[in-house]
Design a protein around this motif. Sequence first.
Motif, PDB file in Angstrom:
ATOM      1  N   PRO A  30       0.906  -1.144  -0.038  1.00  0.00           N
ATOM      2  CA  PRO A  30       0.092   0.064   0.022  1.00  0.00           C
ATOM      3  C   PRO A  30       0.871   1.221  -0.277  1.00  0.00           C
ATOM      4  N   ALA A  31       0.454   2.376  -0.584  1.00  0.00           N
ATOM      5  CA  ALA A  31       1.075   3.451  -0.637  1.00  0.00           C
ATOM      6  C   ALA A  31       1.030   4.122   0.741  1.00  0.00           C
ATOM      7  N   ALA A  32       2.249   4.506   1.250  1.00  0.00           N
ATOM      8  CA  ALA A  32       2.425   5.108   2.660  1.00  0.00           C
ATOM      9  C   ALA A  32       1.492   6.252   2.948  1.00  0.00           C
ATOM     10  N   ALA A  33       1.209   7.309   1.893  1.00  0.00           N
ATOM     11  CA  ALA A  33       0.649   8.447   2.033  1.00  0.00           C
ATOM     12  C   ALA A  33      -0.745   8.227   2.384  1.00  0.00           C
ATOM     13  N   SER A  34      -1.326   7.109   1.633  1.00  0.00           N
ATOM     14  CA  SER A  34      -2.784   6.931   1.702  1.00  0.00           C
ATOM     15  C   SER A  34      -3.314   6.531   2.852  1.00  0.00           C
ATOM     16  N   THR A  35      -2.298   6.098   4.007  1.00  0.00           N
ATOM     17  CA  THR A  35      -2.720   5.631   5.208  1.00  0.00           C
ATOM     18  C   THR A  35      -2.250   6.494   6.347  1.00  0.00           C
ATOM     19  N   ARG A  36      -1.843   7.653   6.256  1.00  0.00           N
ATOM     20  CA  ARG A  36      -1.226   8.683   6.838  1.00  0.00           C
ATOM     21  C   ARG A  36      -2.349   9.667   7.563  1.00  0.00           C
ATOM     22  N   HIS A  37      -2.347  10.012   8.547  1.00  0.00           N
ATOM     23  CA  HIS A  37      -3.320  10.911   9.096  1.00  0.00           C
ATOM     24  C   HIS A  37      -2.615  12.033   9.959  1.00  0.00           C
ATOM     25  N   ALA A  38      -3.235  12.952  10.388  1.00  0.00           N
ATOM     26  CA  ALA A  38      -2.406  14.110  11.105  1.00  0.00           C
ATOM     27  C   ALA A  38      -3.193  14.774  12.106  1.00  0.00           C
ATOM     28  N   VAL A  39      -2.764  15.427  13.191  1.00  0.00           N
ATOM     29  CA  VAL A  39      -3.545  16.094  13.931  1.00  0.00           C
ATOM     30  C   VAL A  39      -2.876  17.683  14.027  1.00  0.00           C
ATOM     31  N   ALA A  40      -3.536  18.536  14.372  1.00  0.00           N
ATOM     32  CA  ALA A  40      -2.978  19.798  14.947  1.00  0.00           C
ATOM     33  C   ALA A  40      -3.719  20.415  16.142  1.00  0.00           C
ATOM     34  N   ASN A  41      -3.141  20.449  16.999  1.00  0.00           N
ATOM     35  CA  ASN A  41      -3.621  21.049  18.357  1.00  0.00           C
ATOM     36  C   ASN A  41      -3.370  22.659  18.551  1.00  0.00           C
ATOM     37  N   LEU A  42      -4.329  23.411  18.139  1.00  0.00           N
ATOM     38  CA  LEU A  42      -4.297  24.694  18.023  1.00  0.00           C
ATOM     39  C   LEU A  42      -4.211  25.310  19.343  1.00  0.00           C
ATOM     40  N   ALA A  43      -3.354  26.274  19.657  1.00  0.00           N
ATOM     41  CA  ALA A  43      -3.128  26.984  21.000  1.00  0.00           C
ATOM     42  C   ALA A  43      -3.426  28.438  20.818  1.00  0.00           C
ATOM     43  N   ALA A  44      -3.882  29.109  21.689  1.00  0.00           N
ATOM     44  CA  ALA A  44      -4.014  30.645  21.633  1.00  0.00           C
ATOM     45  C   ALA A  44      -2.818  31.507  21.573  1.00  0.00           C
ATOM     46  N   ALA A  45      -3.032  32.514  20.834  1.00  0.00           N
ATOM     47  CA  ALA A  45      -1.790  33.356  20.096  1.00  0.00           C
ATOM     48  C   ALA A  45      -2.332  34.706  20.277  1.00  0.00           C
ATOM     49  N   SER A  46      -1.428  35.857  20.442  1.00  0.00           N
ATOM     50  CA  SER A  46      -1.860  37.048  20.383  1.00  0.00           C
ATOM     51  C   SER A  46      -2.635  37.563  21.636  1.00  0.00           C
ATOM     52  N   GLY A  47      -2.601  36.844  22.779  1.00  0.00           N
ATOM     53  CA  GLY A  47      -3.416  36.985  23.913  1.00  0.00           C
ATOM     54  C   GLY A  47      -4.993  36.575  23.910  1.00  0.00           C
ATOM     55  N   SER A  48      -5.176  35.590  22.950  1.00  0.00           N
ATOM     56  CA  SER A  48      -6.790  35.198  22.577  1.00  0.00           C
ATOM     57  C   SER A  48      -6.684  34.030  23.605  1.00  0.00           C
ATOM     58  N   LEU A  49      -8.090  33.695  23.693  1.00  0.00           N
ATOM     59  CA  LEU A  49      -8.310  32.244  24.349  1.00  0.00           C
ATOM     60  C   LEU A  49      -8.942  31.498  23.381  1.00  0.00           C
ATOM     61  N   VAL A  50      -8.425  31.542  22.179  1.00  0.00           N
ATOM     62  CA  VAL A  50      -8.953  30.558  20.889  1.00  0.00           C
ATOM     63  C   VAL A  50      -8.068  29.302  21.169  1.00  0.00           C
ATOM     64  N   SER A  51      -8.793  27.945  20.950  1.00  0.00           N
ATOM     65  CA  SER A  51      -7.909  26.829  20.974  1.00  0.00           C
ATOM     66  C   SER A  51      -8.765  25.733  20.194  1.00  0.00           C
ATOM     67  N   GLY A  52      -8.346  24.704  19.955  1.00  0.00           N
ATOM     68  CA  GLY A  52      -9.135  23.521  19.066  1.00  0.00           C
ATOM     69  C   GLY A  52      -8.187  22.428  18.669  1.00  0.00           C
ATOM     70  N   ARG A  53      -8.728  21.332  18.213  1.00  0.00           N
ATOM     71  CA  ARG A  53      -8.132  20.166  17.978  1.00  0.00           C
ATOM     72  C   ARG A  53      -8.863  19.744  16.712  1.00  0.00           C
ATOM     73  N   LEU A  54      -7.953  19.744  15.352  1.00  0.00           N
ATOM     74  CA  LEU A  54      -8.131  19.482  14.244  1.00  0.00           C
ATOM     75  C   LEU A  54      -7.715  17.984  13.762  1.00  0.00           C
ATOM     76  N   THR A  55      -8.093  17.221  12.917  1.00  0.00           N
ATOM     77  CA  THR A  55      -7.555  15.967  12.522  1.00  0.00           C
ATOM     78  C   THR A  55      -7.365  16.135  10.985  1.00  0.00           C
ATOM     79  N   LEU A  56      -6.689  15.824  10.234  1.00  0.00           N
ATOM     80  CA  LEU A  56      -6.077  15.930   8.714  1.00  0.00           C
ATOM     81  C   LEU A  56      -6.120  14.384   8.193  1.00  0.00           C
ATOM     82  N   THR A  57      -6.859  14.204   7.152  1.00  0.00           N
ATOM     83  CA  THR A  57      -6.780  12.780   6.601  1.00  0.00           C
ATOM     84  C   THR A  57      -6.918  13.105   5.159  1.00  0.00           C
ATOM     85  N   PRO A  58      -5.991  12.412   4.521  1.00  0.00           N
ATOM     86  CA  PRO A  58      -5.896  12.513   2.933  1.00  0.00           C
ATOM     87  C   PRO A  58      -7.171  11.932   2.181  1.00  0.00           C
TER      88      PRO A  58
END
Length: 184
Positions: A30-58
């Motif tokens: 199987p192609a390696a890229a086809s099975t990869r997943h990723a996450v991005a844990n967003l943290a606050a910047a510029s004094g905000s209170l914004v955060s989140g968690r996102l998943t990325l799927t090919p």
Amino acid sequence: MRIALVATCAALGLLGACSTTPPPATATAPAAASTRHAVANLAAASGSLVSGRLTLTPTAGGVRIAGDIGGLAPGSSHGFHIHETGDCSAADASSAGGHFNPHASAHGRAGATPHHAGDMDNIRADADGVARVDVQVAGVALGDGSDNDIAGRALVVHAAADDYASQPAGNAGARIACGVIAVD
């Protein structure tokens, strides 16, 4: 028996599909890229209170980004982009660099020409200040090492909506959340 099978398959034009010899191991890996997943844990910047968690799927032709981002003003719209550098260490997230733009295109709206590979439509917070993200980013890859690979880059939420016209980045204001795209 094998000769009869080969003759029958040849007559039907299916010789490759009917072979009784197993294909080489490299043909079935199987192609390696086809099975990869990723996450991005967003943290606050510029004094905000914004955060989140996102998943990325090919997906076919791109990458799907899904998840929730909270801490936004109810009903507000925000620029949301893939940035070139996977570094969110600066307090204002400036360490993430500019929009991901491997083909040196002008900034614009996703789905229109021209636009950066990292340009996406604005996200909108609901009455509770949560943006529910579910977007397909066309023309990018995840973890394959190509010039349009977004693994190791950053996702950034901006304070204001992207106007899709101002150069070089849509006049979306301060960076209020940042997260590195980490392939698992």
